[in-house]
Design a protein around this motif. Structure first.
Motif, PDB file in Angstrom:
ATOM      1  N   UNK A   1       0.819  -1.222   0.000  1.00 11.76           N
ATOM      2  CA  UNK A   1       0.000   0.000   0.000  1.00 11.76           C
ATOM      3  C   UNK A   1       0.849   1.267   0.000  1.00 11.76           C
ATOM      4  N   UNK A   2       2.141   1.136  -0.072  1.00  9.85           N
ATOM      5  CA  UNK A   2       3.015   2.296   0.095  1.00  9.85           C
ATOM      6  C   UNK A   2       2.842   3.367  -0.948  1.00  9.85           C
ATOM      7  N   UNK A   3       2.321   3.024  -2.133  1.00 11.34           N
ATOM      8  CA  UNK A   3       2.184   4.015  -3.194  1.00 11.34           C
ATOM      9  C   UNK A   3       0.871   4.785  -3.125  1.00 11.34           C
ATOM     10  N   UNK A   4       0.027   4.483  -2.166  1.00 14.07           N
ATOM     11  CA  UNK A   4      -1.247   5.188  -2.020  1.00 14.07           C
ATOM     12  C   UNK A   4      -0.974   6.619  -1.567  1.00 14.07           C
TER      13      UNK A   4
ATOM     14  N   UNK B   1      -8.401   7.044  -7.039  1.00 18.53           N
ATOM     15  CA  UNK B   1      -6.986   7.382  -6.914  1.00 18.53           C
ATOM     16  C   UNK B   1      -6.239   6.294  -6.154  1.00 18.53           C
ATOM     17  N   UNK B   2      -6.828   5.839  -5.045  1.00 20.45           N
ATOM     18  CA  UNK B   2      -6.209   4.777  -4.261  1.00 20.45           C
ATOM     19  C   UNK B   2      -6.185   3.463  -5.034  1.00 20.45           C
ATOM     20  N   UNK B   3      -7.264   3.169  -5.748  1.00 20.87           N
ATOM     21  CA  UNK B   3      -7.323   1.930  -6.539  1.00 20.87           C
ATOM     22  C   UNK B   3      -6.220   1.925  -7.587  1.00 20.87           C
ATOM     23  N   UNK B   4      -6.048   3.041  -8.291  1.00 18.00           N
ATOM     24  CA  UNK B   4      -5.015   3.118  -9.323  1.00 18.00           C
ATOM     25  C   UNK B   4      -3.623   2.928  -8.729  1.00 18.00           C
ATOM     26  N   UNK B   5      -3.391   3.494  -7.548  1.00 16.87           N
ATOM     27  CA  UNK B   5      -2.085   3.349  -6.909  1.00 16.87           C
ATOM     28  C   UNK B   5      -1.816   1.912  -6.479  1.00 16.87           C
ATOM     29  N   UNK B   6      -2.834   1.271  -5.915  1.00 17.89           N
ATOM     30  CA  UNK B   6      -2.668  -0.126  -5.497  1.00 17.89           C
ATOM     31  C   UNK B   6      -2.405  -1.022  -6.702  1.00 17.89           C
ATOM     32  N   UNK B   7      -3.146  -0.841  -7.760  1.00 18.76           N
ATOM     33  CA  UNK B   7      -2.966  -1.683  -8.940  1.00 18.76           C
ATOM     34  C   UNK B   7      -1.612  -1.434  -9.601  1.00 18.76           C
ATOM     35  N   UNK B   8      -1.140  -0.184  -9.583  1.00 21.75           N
ATOM     36  CA  UNK B   8       0.163   0.110 -10.169  1.00 21.75           C
ATOM     37  C   UNK B   8       1.295  -0.570  -9.402  1.00 21.75           C
ATOM     38  N   UNK B   9       1.130  -0.679  -8.093  1.00 22.17           N
ATOM     39  CA  UNK B   9       2.165  -1.294  -7.266  1.00 22.17           C
ATOM     40  C   UNK B   9       2.014  -2.804  -7.130  1.00 22.17           C
ATOM     41  N   UNK B  10       0.883  -3.339  -7.591  1.00 20.83           N
ATOM     42  CA  UNK B  10       0.587  -4.768  -7.436  1.00 20.83           C
ATOM     43  C   UNK B  10       0.012  -5.280  -8.753  1.00 20.83           C
TER      44      UNK B  10
END
Length: 549
Positions: free
Chosen positions: A370-373, A477-486
């Motif tokens: 979750x660090x990229x959120x 915004x949070x969904x996009x960050x989670x998917x980008x990091x995972x």
């Protein structure tokens, strides 16, 4: 550990289209008028009826009797009463297949269970109870396909996380209205243990917990279970389908582990062992789960040669959650399953001849960072996941906090060539569709060992509830960050409430995700969100164009 598959049964084929249509027609009155079911419930049977843990030749039936006005759940009062039960092939009970008697006593909180056998495989039945000339509501249930039958499909409703004070149980009503389900799988947090107003901790809750204080004793847990089973939609769900249930933490206390919990202080809330013993006793009294599994909820059910369902208990044997950053998450001496349960699961997966291995796991097995959120969302997501402030790199209450158990299990799947393993998960109040990577850092080059479908909550808060914003206005915004990091996360919904419908055939396992329109609306509607499937042999999820019809 009890293996519920290991009982003999004769061979039969799955239901035909004609039989399904006939069953649907017969059950329409129950599905179409859930309020009438609750209104017609006699005071003696005010908590409804239920069935669970179906087998090819039997099913477990449940009810609770109120023999006198003072015999309230948890009271310890009321006389013993004889209760009659019967199972029939028709709703008029003109063709009775089995009948018997049981005794409701204060020692078991006047709950009654009947482990019925001698039924036909893959067959729908009606059942009811009676005492003192009063009949219970009529329930319907279904046996599973014979163990060696080539079943062409099986379909489950899938739910988790139903906090009484967070909203209405409309998701249960919509699942009850479906006549195409073989069973409903409840993945935990069936009840919540908090005091009134403690969670979600804001004004405007549509209803209040009973009892109003945090539950810690046997009487408390019994009373909370009893209050839940006064809900009309919950009663309708239980009367409509067999329910297969496991527990998570809130059936005991938040973030429970083998020796304690996040919100249990021995000096204030008593001895942990006594509290968990009380919670588990009440659970087995009030839930349609076979008493042979008393003490734990891990067990195995079979649906012909199509699917084995391995159900886990990820609270009773786990080590305490670690702190993020201290290296303990990778400690091989720490466990989420316990050695005996992990060995049982591995042996069952390796020995199975079923086309699909379905694993009911109350917390997510897929690794997630979750660090990229964005920083402004870290706090609310941490609150949602129950992670202390500053510790959001991983959710240590999930398999991420016990990486050695996960590594051993995924290696077992790869080494044994067990391709069609699908993890079915609740807990996190979000909907996910994931590949379960062998090594997340090198995915997709390193491939996946399994797939995972996570269903959102029935009512418990998710991101938009915590932020008090309209759904899907902040979370993208949070969904996009989670998917980008995972990269193994193929879909994520942080805001919806609802349920899933899992349809399994030889060719694929597909999860259809549904959302209710408004959990604060007692008459909320439902809509389809997305569908994802795992084609046989791929160990990957892909998007499907629409729900299974």
């Amino acid at each position: 550990m009890t293996d519920l598959r290991a009982l003999p049964a004769e061979t039969t084929s799955r239901r035909t289209v004609v039989k399904a249509a006939a069953a649907s027609a017969a059950l329409l009155p129950l599905a179409a008028a859930p309020s009438a079911l609750a209104a017609g419930t006699a005071p003696v049977f005010r908590h409804g009826v239920a069935s669970g843990d179906p087998l090819p030749d039997g099913v477990l039936l449940w009810t609770r009797v109120t023999p006198s006005g003072d015999a309230l759940p948890g009271s310890g009062r009321g006389p013993d009463v004889t209760v009659h039960w019967e199972v029939a092939e028709d709703s008029a009970f003109s063709s009775v297949a089995a009948r018997g008697t049981a005794t409701a006593t204060a020692a078991a909180d006047h709950t009654v269970k009947a482990d019925v056998r001698g039924l036909r495989p893959a067959t729908g039945y009606f059942y009811r109870f009676a005492t003192g000339g009063t009949y219970s509501p009529v329930g319907r249930t279904r046996t599973t396909a014979a163990h060696d039958a080539a079943a062409d499909g099986v379909r489950f409703g899938v739910v988790s996380c139903a906090n009484w004070e967070s909203g209405w149980f409309s998701a249960y009503r919509h699942l009850a209205a479906r006549a195409d389900l073989d069973a409903v799988l409840h993945l935990g947090d069936y009840i919540y243990e908090y005091a009134t107003g403690e969670y979600p901790g804001r004004d405007g809750a549509p209803r209040r917990h009973v009892p109003g204080h945090e539950i810690t004793t046997l009487a408390d847990y019994r009373a909370r279970h009893g209050n839940y089973k006064t809900d009309a939609d919950l009663q309708t769900l239980h009367a409509a389908h067999p329910v297969i249930a496991i527990w998570d933490d809130h059936e005991m206390a938040n973030d429970a582990w083998s020796g304690g919990a996040e919100n249990h202080t021995p000096g204030e809330e008593g001895d942990w062992a006594a509290r968990t013993a009380a919670a588990k006793q009440a659970y087995f009294e009030w839930m349609p789960v076979r008493p042979s599994t008393a003490g734990t909820t891990y067990r195995r059910l079979r649906f012909g040669r199509l699917a084995d369902l391995h159900l886990l208990d990820l609270r009773s044997f786990r080590s305490a959650q670690s702190s993020v950053g201290n290296g303990e998450v990778d400690d091989p001496d720490r466990t989420i399953t316990g050695r005996a349960q992990l060995d049982w699961l591995k042996a069952g997966l390796a020995a199975s001849d079923a086309s699909w291995q379905l694993v009911g796991t109350s917390v997510m097995i897929s690794p997630v960072a979750f660090g990229s959120v964005p920083a402004r969302l870290l706090g609310p997501i941490g609150e949602l996941l129950g992670i202390p402030e500053g510790g959001l790199a991983v959710n240590v209450d999930q398999w991420d906090g016990y990486t050695d158990d996960r590594r051993e299990l995924l290696e077992h799947l790869r080494e044994r060539g067990i391709d069609n393993t699908v993890f079915l998960t609740g807990d996190i109040h979000m909907a996910w569709a994931n590949d379960v990577p062998v090594r997340a850092a090198t995915y997709p080059l390193s491939g996946s060992a399994a797939t995972e479908f996570v269903v959102t909550s029935v009512t418990s808060d998710n991101l938009d509830d915590i932020l008090r914003v309209p759904p899907h206005t902040v979370s993208p915004v949070a969904v996009a960050a989670v998917r980008a990091a995972n990269r193994h996360v193929k879909w994520l919904d942080m805001d919806s409430h609802g349920y899933g419908v899992l349809d399994v055939t030889a060719e694929r396992a597909q999860m259809d995700y549904y959302a209710v329109s408004d959990k604060s609306d007692r008459a909320a509607g439902t809509r389809w969100l997305r569908s994802y499937r795992t084609p046989s042999g791929t160990r990957k999820v892909e998007r499907a164009d629409g729900p299974v019809r």
